[in-house]
Design a protein around this motif. Structure first.
Motif, PDB file in Angstrom:
ATOM      1  N   HIS A 155      77.862  24.069  36.238  1.00 52.64           N
ATOM      2  CA  HIS A 155      76.210  24.679  37.467  1.00 52.64           C
ATOM      3  C   HIS A 155      77.043  24.947  38.387  1.00 52.64           C
ATOM      4  N   GLU A 209      65.466  25.764  40.057  1.00 52.32           N
ATOM      5  CA  GLU A 209      66.289  24.969  39.424  1.00 52.32           C
ATOM      6  C   GLU A 209      64.879  24.141  38.171  1.00 52.32           C
ATOM      7  N   TRP A 210      65.724  23.753  36.824  1.00 52.94           N
ATOM      8  CA  TRP A 210      64.903  23.171  35.720  1.00 52.94           C
ATOM      9  C   TRP A 210      65.487  21.747  36.206  1.00 52.94           C
ATOM     10  N   PHE A 211      64.657  21.263  35.696  1.00 57.97           N
ATOM     11  CA  PHE A 211      64.814  19.471  36.164  1.00 57.97           C
ATOM     12  C   PHE A 211      64.344  19.070  34.577  1.00 57.97           C
ATOM     13  N   VAL A 212      64.619  17.722  34.679  1.00 53.99           N
ATOM     14  CA  VAL A 212      65.222  16.543  33.759  1.00 53.99           C
ATOM     15  C   VAL A 212      64.638  14.925  34.337  1.00 53.99           C
ATOM     16  N   ASN A 240      60.484  22.043  38.981  1.00 52.60           N
ATOM     17  CA  ASN A 240      59.795  22.335  37.603  1.00 52.60           C
ATOM     18  C   ASN A 240      60.686  21.606  36.497  1.00 52.60           C
ATOM     19  N   TYR A 241      59.683  20.537  35.855  1.00 54.50           N
ATOM     20  CA  TYR A 241      60.475  19.673  34.590  1.00 54.50           C
ATOM     21  C   TYR A 241      60.170  20.573  33.464  1.00 54.50           C
ATOM     22  N   VAL A 242      61.536  20.665  32.835  1.00 56.29           N
ATOM     23  CA  VAL A 242      62.003  20.830  31.276  1.00 56.29           C
ATOM     24  C   VAL A 242      61.371  19.440  30.770  1.00 56.29           C
ATOM     25  N   TYR A 243      61.824  18.143  31.211  1.00 57.10           N
ATOM     26  CA  TYR A 243      61.905  17.323  30.276  1.00 57.10           C
ATOM     27  C   TYR A 243      61.146  16.389  30.857  1.00 57.10           C
ATOM     28  N   VAL A 283      71.733  16.350  31.747  1.00 53.05           N
ATOM     29  CA  VAL A 283      72.052  16.939  32.652  1.00 53.05           C
ATOM     30  C   VAL A 283      73.664  17.063  32.304  1.00 53.05           C
ATOM     31  N   GLY A 336      68.911  20.547  32.272  1.00 52.76           N
ATOM     32  CA  GLY A 336      68.494  20.513  33.694  1.00 52.76           C
ATOM     33  C   GLY A 336      69.687  19.814  34.439  1.00 52.76           C
TER      34      GLY A 336
END
Length: 295
Positions: A170, A186-189, A213-216, A228, A233
Motif C-alpha cells: 500500500h 480508500e476502500w475498507f473492509v 467506503n466499505y467493499v466488504y 487486508v 481493502g
C-alpha cells in the motif's frame, strides 16, 4: 397455570410467529396453539392480537411477558445454584463476545485451571449481547463498547487503541501513522453495523467529514486482516487483534486518540457460580498483564 405454558408463551411472544415458535420448541403447531389458548383461558384475557396467521403481543401480553420472564429467570437461577453446590467441578460456562481475538488465550489460561469445565461461546453484535444479558442466559460477556443498563454489571478491563491495517504494498505502508483525512478515498473492509468497533469508527469518521467506503462487511472480525493482506481493502483493527503472522502494516491514527473500551459484563441478578467467579479472575489477571506490557 403450568411452567410449560410459560415456556411456550415466552417462545411465541419473542418470535410473534406460531409456526416458528413451534419449530424452535420441537412441538406441533396445533399443540402449541392449544397450550397458548389454555393459558389465555386461565388468565381470562387474550395475550395476542391475531390477524390471520400473524400474532402481535397486546398490552396484556406485554405486561405478562415481563412477569413470566422474571419468574422463569428466578427458577433457572435456582437450578444453577443447586448445580453449583452439588457439582462445583463440572458444568458449562456460557460466554458472549463481540470479538473473539482475545478469547483463545483467556480460555487456555482458564482451562489450565479448570480442565473439566465446558464452554459455550457466542459471537454477538452489541444488541444481541444486551438481549442475552437481560434474559440472564450468559455468565459473562466481553464487549466493546461497554453497556450502561441498570440490570447489567459492567467493568472496563482494558483501553485498546484502534490502528489502521494496510497491505504491505500500500502507498502508506512505509508510514508509522496516518490521518483520517488521508483515508477518505480508500476502500475498507470491516464488520457490519452493530459491532462495537465499526460503530465507533463510523462515528469518528463522521466527525471529520469522512464516510468510509466499505467493499466488504462481515460478522467475523478475525477475517479482516486476511482480506487486508489480500489487498481487498484497508481496515480499522484494535491493537489487541493484531496478528504478527500476517504480512501487513499497522499505522497509528494521527490527531485522534481513537480507542475502544473492553468491558466485562454480567447480569446483576444472575447467580454467579464459583467457576464463573474464577473465570472473571482469569480475565482480570490477563488484562492486567497486557496493560503492564504496554506501559
Amino acid at each position: 397455570m403450568e411452567l410449560l405454558q410459560l415456556h411456550y408463551f415466552i417462545a411465541v411472544a419473542r418470535l410473534e410467529h406460531m409456526t416458528e415458535a413451534a419449530r424452535s420448541l420441537h412441538v406441533t403447531q396445533s399443540s402449541l396453539s392449544k397450550t397458548i389458548q389454555r393459558l389465555e383461558d386461565d388468565l381470562g384475557v387474550p395475550l395476542f392480537d391475531r390477524t390471520g396467521r400473524k400474532l402481535r403481543l397486546n398490552e396484556f401480553g406485554t405486561r405478562f411477558l415481563r412477569r413470566a420472564e422474571r419468574a422463569l429467570f428466578e427458577l433457572e437461577q435456582g437450578k444453577l445454584e443447586l448445580s453449583d453446590l452439588s457439582s462445583p467441578d463440572h458444568g458449562t460456562l456460557e460466554l458472549g463476545v463481540t470479538s473473539a481475538s482475545l478469547l483463545p488465550v483467556i480460555l487456555r489460561k482458564f482451562r489450565n485451571k479448570r480442565p473439566n469445565i465446558h464452554f459455550h461461546v457466542q459471537m454477538l453484535s452489541t444488541q444481541e449481547m444486551v438481549t442475552l444479558l437481560e434474559r440472564g442466559e450468559v455468565d459473562f460477556c466481553l464487549s466493546s463498547p461497554p453497556i450502561d443498563k441498570d440490570d447489567i454489571g459492567c467493568q472496563v478491563v482494558y483501553i485498546d487503541p484502534i490502528l489502521v491495517a494496510v497491505p504491505k504494498e500500500h502507498r502508506l505502508a512505509n508510514r508509522t501513522s496516518v490521518s483520517l483525512a488521508e483515508l477518505k478515498d480508500e476502500w475498507f473492509v470491516g464488520v457490519k453495523v452493530g459491532f462495537g468497533t465499526r460503530d465507533l469508527m463510523d462515528a469518528v469518521c463522521r466527525s471529520v467529514g469522512i464516510t468510509p467506503n466499505y467493499v466488504y462487511e462481515g460478522d467475523e472480525p478475525a477475517r479482516l486482516i486476511y482480506l487486508v493482506e489480500a489487498g481487498i481493502g484497508i481496515a480499522f483493527i484494535p491493537s489487541t487483534a493484531r496478528n504478527y503472522r500476517v504480512d501487513i502494516k499497522y499505522l497509528e491514527i494521527e490527531t485522534h486518540e481513537v480507542v475502544r473500551e473492553i468491558a466485562l459484563l454480567w447480569h446483576k441478578s444472575r447467580y454467579i457460580s464459583r467457576v464463573a467467579q474464577e473465570f472473571r479472575e482469569v480475565v482480570l489477571e490477563y488484562f492486567e498483564e497486557i496493560s503492564k506490557q504496554t506501559i
